[in-house]
Design an enzyme around this catalytic site. Structure first.
Site, PDB file in Angstrom:
ATOM      1  N   GLY A  46     -14.598 -39.883 -42.749  1.00  0.00           N
ATOM      2  CA  GLY A  46     -14.115 -39.406 -40.991  1.00  0.00           C
ATOM      3  C   GLY A  46     -15.422 -38.726 -40.403  1.00  0.00           C
ATOM      4  O   GLY A  46     -15.498 -39.231 -39.200  1.00  0.00           O
ATOM      5  N   CYS A  47     -16.024 -38.055 -41.118  1.00  0.00           N
ATOM      6  CA  CYS A  47     -17.024 -37.096 -40.188  1.00  0.00           C
ATOM      7  C   CYS A  47     -18.265 -38.364 -39.969  1.00  0.00           C
ATOM      8  O   CYS A  47     -18.841 -38.011 -39.017  1.00  0.00           O
ATOM      9  CB  CYS A  47     -17.566 -36.008 -41.273  1.00  0.00           C
ATOM     10  SG  CYS A  47     -16.145 -34.834 -41.634  1.00  0.00           S
ATOM     11  N   THR A  48     -18.505 -39.373 -40.793  1.00  0.00           N
ATOM     12  CA  THR A  48     -19.417 -40.191 -40.576  1.00  0.00           C
ATOM     13  C   THR A  48     -19.180 -40.930 -39.466  1.00  0.00           C
ATOM     14  O   THR A  48     -19.831 -41.274 -38.494  1.00  0.00           O
ATOM     15  CB  THR A  48     -19.615 -41.085 -41.781  1.00  0.00           C
ATOM     16  OG1 THR A  48     -20.171 -40.361 -42.662  1.00  0.00           O
ATOM     17  CG2 THR A  48     -20.678 -42.035 -41.238  1.00  0.00           C
TER      18      THR A  48
END
Length: 159
Positions: A46-48
Site C-alpha cells: 500500500g505504501c509503495t
C-alpha cells in the site's frame, strides 16, 4: 491518542532526516504549499502504491505550487532503498521516534483487520505557504488517494 489537526491550525514544524540523512524541515518550505503524508512503512504494497502515485503526479503538484514530503517511522537507510527500488521522486523523511506523527495526529489507535492496534494512521495534511493547515485528512486509503486529492484541490484541469 494524539490530537488531530484542523484547518486553520498552525502546522507543527519538524526537522527530520531524509533518505540521504539530510535534515528536512517544514520551515524550509516557507512560501510553498506542502503536502505532508504519513504512511506506516516503506516497501509495503500500500505504501509503495501511494508513494508511486505521488511520484507519478509530482510534476502536476509541483506546477501547482505543492511540495510533497512523505513521513514514516523508517530510518534513512530503508528510505534510500525504497526510493531507489521504486524510482521515487518525492521527499521521504524518517520519524523513528514518532514525535512528528503524534504532533500531526497521525499516530494512535486504528483498526487493522478488525483489531484495534496502535500505529501510524495513514494521513495527509496540506500546509499553506504560511505554515497553516489547509486540509487534514485521516485514515485515507493508499490506493486512489492521490487522484482524489488532485480532484479535491481542483488541480485536475491543470494537467
Amino acid at each position: 491518542m494524539s490530537e488531530r489537526l484542523q484547518p486553520g491550525d498552525t502546522a507543527p514544524d519538524f526537522s527530520l532526516p531524509d533518505a540521504d540523512g539530510k535534515q528536512i524541515s517544514l520551515a524550509g518550505h516557507k512560501g510553498r504549499k506542502v503536502i505532508v503524508y504519513f504512511y506506516p512503512a516503506a516497501m509495503t504494497p500500500g505504501c509503495t502504491k501511494q508513494a508511486c502515485d505521488f511520484t507519478d503526479n509530482l510534476d502536476l503538484l509541483a506546477g501547482a505550487g505543492y511540495d510533497v514530503v512523505g513521513v514514516s517511522p523508517d530510518k534513512p537507510e530503508k528510505l534510500a532503498k525504497f526510493r531507489d527500488k521504486e524510482n521515487l521522486r518525492v521527499t521521504l523523511v524518517g520519524d523513528p521516534s514518532k514525535e512528528v506523527m503524534q504532533a500531526y495526529g497521525a499516530f494512535g489507535e486504528k483498526k487493522l483487520y478488525g483489531k484495534t492496534v496502535t500505529g501510524v494512521i495513514r494521513s495527509t495534511v496540506i500546509v499553506d505557504g504560511d505554515g497553516k493547515v489547509e486540509h487534514a485528512l485521516y485514515n485515507v486509503k493508499a490506493t486512489g488517494h492521490v487522484a482524489k486529492l488532485i480532484k479535491d484541490l481542483d488541480l485536475a484541469n491543470e494537467a
